[in-house]
Design a protein around this motif. Structure first.
Motif, PDB file in Angstrom:
ATOM      1  N   ALA A   1       0.797  -1.233   0.000  1.00 40.11           N
ATOM      2  CA  ALA A   1       0.000   0.000   0.000  1.00 40.11           C
ATOM      3  C   ALA A   1       0.826   1.277   0.000  1.00 40.11           C
ATOM      4  O   ALA A   1       0.316   2.347   0.296  1.00 40.11           O
ATOM      5  CB  ALA A   1      -0.995   0.008   1.164  1.00 40.11           C
ATOM      6  N   ALA A   2       2.116   1.186  -0.342  1.00 34.28           N
ATOM      7  CA  ALA A   2       2.956   2.386  -0.359  1.00 34.28           C
ATOM      8  C   ALA A   2       2.388   3.448  -1.298  1.00 34.28           C
ATOM      9  O   ALA A   2       2.418   4.641  -0.978  1.00 34.28           O
ATOM     10  CB  ALA A   2       4.381   2.024  -0.766  1.00 34.28           C
TER      11      ALA A   2
ATOM     12  N   CYS B   1       8.923  -0.195  -6.660  1.00 34.52           N
ATOM     13  CA  CYS B   1       8.598  -1.151  -5.598  1.00 34.52           C
ATOM     14  C   CYS B   1       9.821  -1.736  -4.919  1.00 34.52           C
ATOM     15  O   CYS B   1       9.766  -2.068  -3.729  1.00 34.52           O
ATOM     16  CB  CYS B   1       7.728  -2.266  -6.149  1.00 34.52           C
ATOM     17  SG  CYS B   1       6.183  -1.647  -6.855  1.00 34.52           S
ATOM     18  N   GLY B   2      10.909  -1.895  -5.660  1.00 34.68           N
ATOM     19  CA  GLY B   2      12.111  -2.484  -5.083  1.00 34.68           C
ATOM     20  C   GLY B   2      11.828  -3.851  -4.502  1.00 34.68           C
ATOM     21  O   GLY B   2      11.002  -4.604  -5.008  1.00 34.68           O
ATOM     22  N   ASP B   3      12.481  -4.146  -3.379  1.00 34.84           N
ATOM     23  CA  ASP B   3      12.316  -5.465  -2.775  1.00 34.84           C
ATOM     24  C   ASP B   3      11.585  -5.417  -1.440  1.00 34.84           C
ATOM     25  O   ASP B   3      11.534  -6.417  -0.724  1.00 34.84           O
ATOM     26  CB  ASP B   3      13.673  -6.156  -2.608  1.00 34.84           C
ATOM     27  CG  ASP B   3      14.627  -5.365  -1.728  1.00 34.84           C
ATOM     28  OD1 ASP B   3      14.253  -4.283  -1.232  1.00 34.84           O
ATOM     29  OD2 ASP B   3      15.756  -5.832  -1.531  1.00 34.84           O
ATOM     30  N   SER B   4      11.003  -4.236  -1.118  1.00 35.89           N
ATOM     31  CA  SER B   4      10.298  -4.139   0.168  1.00 35.89           C
ATOM     32  C   SER B   4       9.323  -2.956   0.155  1.00 35.89           C
ATOM     33  O   SER B   4       9.440  -2.043  -0.665  1.00 35.89           O
ATOM     34  CB  SER B   4      11.290  -3.939   1.314  1.00 35.89           C
ATOM     35  OG  SER B   4      11.915  -2.669   1.211  1.00 35.89           O
TER      36      SER B   4
ATOM     37  N   ALA C   1       9.612   1.052  -1.384  1.00 36.42           N
ATOM     38  CA  ALA C   1       8.552   1.735  -2.131  1.00 36.42           C
ATOM     39  C   ALA C   1       8.139   3.034  -1.446  1.00 36.42           C
ATOM     40  O   ALA C   1       7.943   4.060  -2.115  1.00 36.42           O
ATOM     41  CB  ALA C   1       7.346   0.809  -2.288  1.00 36.42           C
ATOM     42  N   LEU C   2       8.022   3.029  -0.133  1.00 35.04           N
ATOM     43  CA  LEU C   2       7.669   4.257   0.592  1.00 35.04           C
ATOM     44  C   LEU C   2       8.750   5.325   0.410  1.00 35.04           C
ATOM     45  O   LEU C   2       8.434   6.495   0.182  1.00 35.04           O
ATOM     46  CB  LEU C   2       7.456   3.962   2.079  1.00 35.04           C
ATOM     47  CG  LEU C   2       6.164   3.236   2.425  1.00 35.04           C
ATOM     48  CD1 LEU C   2       6.217   2.693   3.850  1.00 35.04           C
ATOM     49  CD2 LEU C   2       4.954   4.138   2.229  1.00 35.04           C
ATOM     50  N   ARG C   3      10.013   4.928   0.504  1.00 29.93           N
ATOM     51  CA  ARG C   3      11.108   5.908   0.316  1.00 29.93           C
ATOM     52  C   ARG C   3      11.122   6.445  -1.115  1.00 29.93           C
ATOM     53  O   ARG C   3      11.258   7.647  -1.334  1.00 29.93           O
ATOM     54  CB  ARG C   3      12.456   5.269   0.647  1.00 29.93           C
ATOM     55  CG  ARG C   3      12.752   5.156   2.112  1.00 29.93           C
ATOM     56  CD  ARG C   3      14.215   4.800   2.398  1.00 29.93           C
ATOM     57  NE  ARG C   3      14.715   3.679   1.624  1.00 29.93           N
ATOM     58  CZ  ARG C   3      14.616   2.395   1.972  1.00 29.93           C
ATOM     59  NH1 ARG C   3      14.021   2.076   3.094  1.00 29.93           N
ATOM     60  NH2 ARG C   3      15.111   1.450   1.197  1.00 29.93           N
ATOM     61  N   TRP C   4      10.994   5.547  -2.108  1.00 33.78           N
ATOM     62  CA  TRP C   4      11.049   5.962  -3.509  1.00 33.78           C
ATOM     63  C   TRP C   4       9.899   6.906  -3.841  1.00 33.78           C
ATOM     64  O   TRP C   4      10.099   7.947  -4.459  1.00 33.78           O
ATOM     65  CB  TRP C   4      11.018   4.728  -4.418  1.00 33.78           C
ATOM     66  CG  TRP C   4      11.384   5.018  -5.841  1.00 33.78           C
ATOM     67  CD1 TRP C   4      12.623   4.990  -6.389  1.00 33.78           C
ATOM     68  CD2 TRP C   4      10.495   5.408  -6.900  1.00 33.78           C
ATOM     69  NE1 TRP C   4      12.571   5.313  -7.722  1.00 33.78           N
ATOM     70  CE2 TRP C   4      11.273   5.580  -8.059  1.00 33.78           C
ATOM     71  CE3 TRP C   4       9.118   5.615  -6.974  1.00 33.78           C
ATOM     72  CZ2 TRP C   4      10.718   5.948  -9.278  1.00 33.78           C
ATOM     73  CZ3 TRP C   4       8.568   5.993  -8.193  1.00 33.78           C
ATOM     74  CH2 TRP C   4       9.370   6.148  -9.322  1.00 33.78           C
ATOM     75  N   LEU C   5       8.701   6.537  -3.412  1.00 37.30           N
ATOM     76  CA  LEU C   5       7.536   7.396  -3.677  1.00 37.30           C
ATOM     77  C   LEU C   5       7.628   8.706  -2.904  1.00 37.30           C
ATOM     78  O   LEU C   5       7.200   9.751  -3.406  1.00 37.30           O
ATOM     79  CB  LEU C   5       6.247   6.653  -3.354  1.00 37.30           C
ATOM     80  CG  LEU C   5       5.875   5.567  -4.361  1.00 37.30           C
ATOM     81  CD1 LEU C   5       4.836   4.630  -3.779  1.00 37.30           C
ATOM     82  CD2 LEU C   5       5.393   6.176  -5.666  1.00 37.30           C
ATOM     83  N   GLY C   6       8.170   8.667  -1.698  1.00 35.31           N
ATOM     84  CA  GLY C   6       8.393   9.912  -0.947  1.00 35.31           C
ATOM     85  C   GLY C   6       9.373  10.823  -1.657  1.00 35.31           C
ATOM     86  O   GLY C   6       9.167  12.040  -1.742  1.00 35.31           O
ATOM     87  N   TRP C   7      10.446  10.235  -2.191  1.00 34.88           N
ATOM     88  CA  TRP C   7      11.425  11.002  -2.959  1.00 34.88           C
ATOM     89  C   TRP C   7      10.766  11.618  -4.189  1.00 34.88           C
ATOM     90  O   TRP C   7      10.958  12.798  -4.485  1.00 34.88           O
ATOM     91  CB  TRP C   7      12.578  10.077  -3.368  1.00 34.88           C
ATOM     92  CG  TRP C   7      13.551  10.702  -4.311  1.00 34.88           C
ATOM     93  CD1 TRP C   7      14.611  11.497  -3.992  1.00 34.88           C
ATOM     94  CD2 TRP C   7      13.540  10.597  -5.742  1.00 34.88           C
ATOM     95  NE1 TRP C   7      15.262  11.890  -5.142  1.00 34.88           N
ATOM     96  CE2 TRP C   7      14.623  11.342  -6.228  1.00 34.88           C
ATOM     97  CE3 TRP C   7      12.718   9.935  -6.641  1.00 34.88           C
ATOM     98  CZ2 TRP C   7      14.904  11.454  -7.587  1.00 34.88           C
ATOM     99  CZ3 TRP C   7      12.996  10.050  -7.995  1.00 34.88           C
ATOM    100  CH2 TRP C   7      14.082  10.797  -8.456  1.00 34.88           C
ATOM    101  N   LEU C   8       9.969  10.827  -4.904  1.00 38.14           N
ATOM    102  CA  LEU C   8       9.276  11.323  -6.088  1.00 38.14           C
ATOM    103  C   LEU C   8       8.306  12.444  -5.720  1.00 38.14           C
ATOM    104  O   LEU C   8       8.215  13.453  -6.426  1.00 38.14           O
ATOM    105  CB  LEU C   8       8.532  10.174  -6.772  1.00 38.14           C
ATOM    106  CG  LEU C   8       7.856  10.497  -8.089  1.00 38.14           C
ATOM    107  CD1 LEU C   8       8.883  10.907  -9.142  1.00 38.14           C
ATOM    108  CD2 LEU C   8       7.057   9.301  -8.582  1.00 38.14           C
TER     109      LEU C   8
END
Length: 86
Positions: free
Chosen positions: A8-9, A64-67, A71-78
Motif C-alpha cells: 500500500a505504499a 517497488c524495489g524489494d520491500s 517503495a515508501l522511500r522511492w515514492l516519498g522522494w518522487l
C-alpha cells in the motif's frame, strides 16, 4: 510485476489532489488513504469513484524495489521532486 501484498505504499506516500470518497479534499503525502482496508487493499479498485491518478501508478522494479520500505522511500522522494514550489 504485481503489487506486493500488504504494501500500500502507493496509497500512503504520494499526495492526491482529487477528491476521494471519505476524503473530499484529497489526501496529503504520507497519509494513509481512508479507502485502504485492513488488508491494505483498495476498496475502490476497479470502481469509477477511484481517482484516475491511483490507476496511473503501476508497480515496477524501480518504484517497488524489494520491500514496502523501499517503495515508501522511492515514492516519498518522487513526491518531494514533483511537489509545487511556494
Amino acid at each position: 510485476m504485481n503489487c506486493r501484498p500488504h504494501c500500500a505504499a502507493c496509497c500512503i506516500a504520494p499526495s492526491i489532489s482529487s477528491p476521494i470518497p471519505g476524503m473530499p479534499f484529497g489526501k496529503p503525502a504520507g497519509v494513509r488513504c481512508i479507502q485502504l482496508d485492513e488488508d491494505d487493499c483498495c476498496r475502490l479498485f476497479g470502481l469509477p469513484e477511484r481517482p484516475s491518478v491511483c490507476g496511473s501508478l503501476q508497480p515496477g522494479a524501480d518504484m517497488c524495489g524489494d520491500s514496502r520500505e523501499h517503495a515508501l522511500r522511492w515514492l516519498g522522494w518522487l513526491e518531494e521532486r514533483t511537489a509545487p514550489t511556494a
